[in-house]
Enzyme design. Structure first.
Site, PDB file in Angstrom:
ATOM      1  N   HIS A 117      22.740  75.353  76.650  1.00  0.00           N
ATOM      2  CA  HIS A 117      21.687  75.342  75.628  1.00  0.00           C
ATOM      3  C   HIS A 117      21.994  76.414  74.591  1.00  0.00           C
ATOM      4  CE1 HIS A 117      20.564  78.648  78.277  1.00  0.00           C
ATOM      5  NE2 HIS A 117      19.910  79.172  77.243  1.00  0.00           N
ATOM      6  N   ASP A 177      19.763  79.278  72.217  1.00  0.00           N
ATOM      7  CA  ASP A 177      18.420  79.869  72.198  1.00  0.00           C
ATOM      8  C   ASP A 177      17.758  79.557  70.853  1.00  0.00           C
ATOM      9  OD1 ASP A 177      18.970  80.828  74.712  1.00  0.00           O
ATOM     10  OD2 ASP A 177      19.425  82.871  74.054  1.00  0.00           O
ATOM     11  N   HIS A 235      25.483  78.274  75.520  1.00  0.00           N
ATOM     12  CA  HIS A 235      25.818  79.046  76.725  1.00  0.00           C
ATOM     13  C   HIS A 235      25.155  78.439  77.942  1.00  0.00           C
ATOM     14  CE1 HIS A 235      22.208  80.774  74.866  1.00  0.00           C
ATOM     15  NE2 HIS A 235      21.814  81.155  76.068  1.00  0.00           N
ATOM     16  N   ARG A 257      22.057  86.532  91.805  1.00  0.00           N
ATOM     17  CA  ARG A 257      22.197  87.075  90.452  1.00  0.00           C
ATOM     18  C   ARG A 257      20.859  87.088  89.716  1.00  0.00           C
ATOM     19  NH1 ARG A 257      23.431  84.801  85.241  1.00  0.00           N
ATOM     20  NH2 ARG A 257      24.323  86.416  83.919  1.00  0.00           N
TER      21      ARG A 257
HETATM   22  O1  LIG Z   1      21.354  84.195  83.017  1.00  0.00           O
HETATM   23  C1  LIG Z   1      22.027  84.201  82.012  1.00  0.00           C
HETATM   24  O2  LIG Z   1      23.077  84.839  81.936  1.00  0.00           O
HETATM   25  C2  LIG Z   1      21.626  83.389  80.801  1.00  0.00           C
HETATM   26  C3  LIG Z   1      20.141  83.301  80.569  1.00  0.00           C
HETATM   27  C4  LIG Z   1      19.793  82.505  79.360  1.00  0.00           C
HETATM   28  O3  LIG Z   1      20.632  81.962  78.692  1.00  0.00           O
HETATM   29  C5  LIG Z   1      18.377  82.327  78.948  1.00  0.00           C
HETATM   30  O4  LIG Z   1      17.469  82.817  79.653  1.00  0.00           O
HETATM   31  O5  LIG Z   1      18.155  81.692  77.891  1.00  0.00           O
HETATM   32 FE   LIG Z   2      19.823  81.293  76.758  1.00  0.00          FE
END
Ligand SMILES: O=C(O)CCC(=O)C(=O)O
Ligand SMILES: [Fe+2]
Length: 359
Positions: free
Chosen positions: A230, A232, A287, A297
Site C-alpha cells: 500500500h 500511505d 511498501h 515484530r
Molecule cells: O510495519 C511496518 O513496517 C509498516 C507499517 C505501515 O506501513 C503502516 O502502518 O502503514
Molecule cells: Fe504504511
C-alpha cells in the site's frame, strides 16, 4: 470531528475485517491467511550489499539535510532519519507499552476493539477489505488520548500507557512539521506557500493518527503477509520499527527492498498527499511488511496530514507551462474517502489526465 474519523464513519467496515485471529493459539497457517495466489508478491527481497544503492540515511543535523532529503524523496520516497532529537527513552517507552498491549490475552484486547465506524482502538489493518486473504498482523489506532480504550484494557493501570501515547504524538507532530519545512525548502517553497503548517489559531490544526502494529511469530512466513502492499494517504509517515526487520519498499525495476532497522532511527515515508503537493516530484512509496518465524515484530507509525478543511494541490510555484498541475485539489477527507473505495487506484483517479479521459 477530524477527517480520519469522518471518513471512517462514512465507510464502515465489515466485522470480519476488524477482529484479528488469536495468533498465539494458531500452530499452522490457516487457509484464510495463506497468500499463495499472489505469488508475484513473494519475489525475494533485495538486500543491497552496496550502501550507495540502499535506502538513504539522513542526519537531520547535517547542514545539507534539505538537499539530501530532496534527493531521497525524488529517488526513493523513503529514507531513514537520525539526529531527529526524539529521546531514546521515549522510543523505548512506546515500544514497551506497545508490547504490553499486544501481549494481552485475545479476549482482553477485544474489550478495546474498534467499532465498525470508528478509527481508533484494536483491530486488523483497514486495508484488509481490499485483499482476498487476511494479514498476519493486528493493530491499535490512537488519535489524541487513548484513555477510553486503555481503561477497558487495564482498568487500574492505564495512566502510563496514555501518557506515553500522548507524549509520542506531540513529539511526532513537531518532528513532522520540521521535516515538512525542510522538504518545502528543498523544493524552493517557503512557509507562506503552506500557510496552514503553523496555524496560529485552533481550527486549522494539522491532524495525526498513531498506528501501533504487531506481527506475531508466524508458522509459515513465506506464505503469509504482515501488511499488504500500500501507499500511505498522509503527507508523510514517521515509522519506528525497532530492531526487527520486516518493512520493504518497492523500487522501480528492482523489486522489494528491505529497510534494514537502524538503532534509534525513524523511517520517513512520503505519503500520497506530499506526492500531490510536490506535483509528482516526490515519490509516494509502495511498501509492505513481511513476517518471520521467531520474533514478534512491532512497528509504530505516525501519519501526519493537513487540517481538515485544507485543500492540498500541486504547489503553484512548481507548475508552469512545461509542468502543468498533475492532480486536482483535494482535502484529506476527500482523499481518504477515495482511498476507502478505490484503495491503491485513488491517486490515479484524481490525476488530471484520468479526469480528462473521462470527459
Ligand atoms: O510495519 C511496518 O513496517 C509498516 C507499517 C505501515 O506501513 C503502516 O502502518 O502503514
Ligand atoms: Fe504504511
Amino acid at each position: 470531528m477530524n477527517s480520519i474519523s469522518e471518513s471512517y464513519k462514512t465507510h464502515p467496515i465489515h466485522l470480519n475485517h476488524i477482529i484479528p485471529l488469536d495468533f498465539k493459539h494458531v500452530l499452522k497457517l490457516p487457509d484464510s491467511h495463506t497468500w499463495t495466489s499472489l505469488s508475484n508478491d513473494y519475489d525475494p527481497p533485495i538486500n543491497y550489499p552496496n550502501a550507495d544503492s540502499s535506502i538513504p540515511i539522513i542526519d537531520l543535523c547535517d547542514p545539507n539535510a534539505a538537499e539530501l532529503i530532496r534527493n531521497a524523496c525524488e529517488q526513493w520516497g523513503v529514507f531513514q532519519l537520525t539526529g531527529h532529537g526524539i529521546p531514546v527513552a521515549l522510543l523505548e517507552d512506546i515500544e514497551y507499552q506497545t508490547r504490553r498491549l499486544f501481549s494481552l490475552p485475545a479476549e482482553q484486547k477485544l474489550r478495546a476493539v474498534r467499532s465498525q465506524e470508528t478509527s481508533t482502538g484494536y483491530g486488523v489493518a483497514r486495508i484488509a477489505e481490499f485483499f482476498p486473504k487476511l494479514m498476519w498482523s493486528e493493530g491499535f489506532s490512537v488519535m489524541g488520548s487513548p484513555a477510553e480504550h486503555a481503561r477497558q484494557l487495564w482498568p487500574h493501570h492505564h495512566t502510563k500507557f496514555c501518557d506515553v501515547m500522548e507524549d509520542y504524538q506531540k513529539e511526532m507532530k513537531r518532528l513532522s512539521e520540521r521535516i515538512i519545512m525542510l522538504m518545502l525548502e528543498s523544493l524552493g517553497l517557503a512557509r507562506e506557500d503552506l500557510k496552514w503548517l503553523k496555524p496560529n489559531k485552533g481550527s486549522k490544526q494539522a491532524q495525526g493518527l498513531l498506528q501501533l502494529n504487531s506481527y506475531p511469530v508466524c508458522p509459515d512466513p513465506t506464505r503469509a503477509m504482515g501488511l499488504a502492499p500500500h501507499t500511505d494517504s498522509s503527507l508523510l509517515t514517521l515509522l519506528y520499527q525497532s530492531n526487527i526487520s520486516g518493512l520493504q519498499v518497492l523500487q522501480d525495476n528492482s523489486g522489494w527492498v528491505t529497510v534494514q532497522p537502524l538503532a534509534g532511527a525513524l523511517v520517513v515515508n512520503i505519503g500520497d498527499l506530499m506526492h500531490i503537493l510536490s506535483n509528482g516530484q516526490f515519490k509516494t512509496v509502495l511498501h509492505r511488511a513481511v513476517v518471520n518465524k521467531t520474533q514478534h515484530r512491532l512497528s509504530i507509525a505516525y501519519f501526519y496530514g493537513p487540517p481538515r478543511d485544507v485543500m492540498v494541490s500541486p504547489a503553484m510555484k512548481l507548475t508552469d507551462g512545461d509542468h502543468p498541475p498533475l492532480y486536482r485539489p483535494v482535502t484529506w477527507k476527500e482523499y481518504l474517502d477515495a482511498k476507502a473505495i478505490y484503495f491503491n487506484k485513488a491517486l490515479e483517479l484524481i490525476r488530471f489526465d484520468a479526469i480528462d479521459a473521462k470527459r
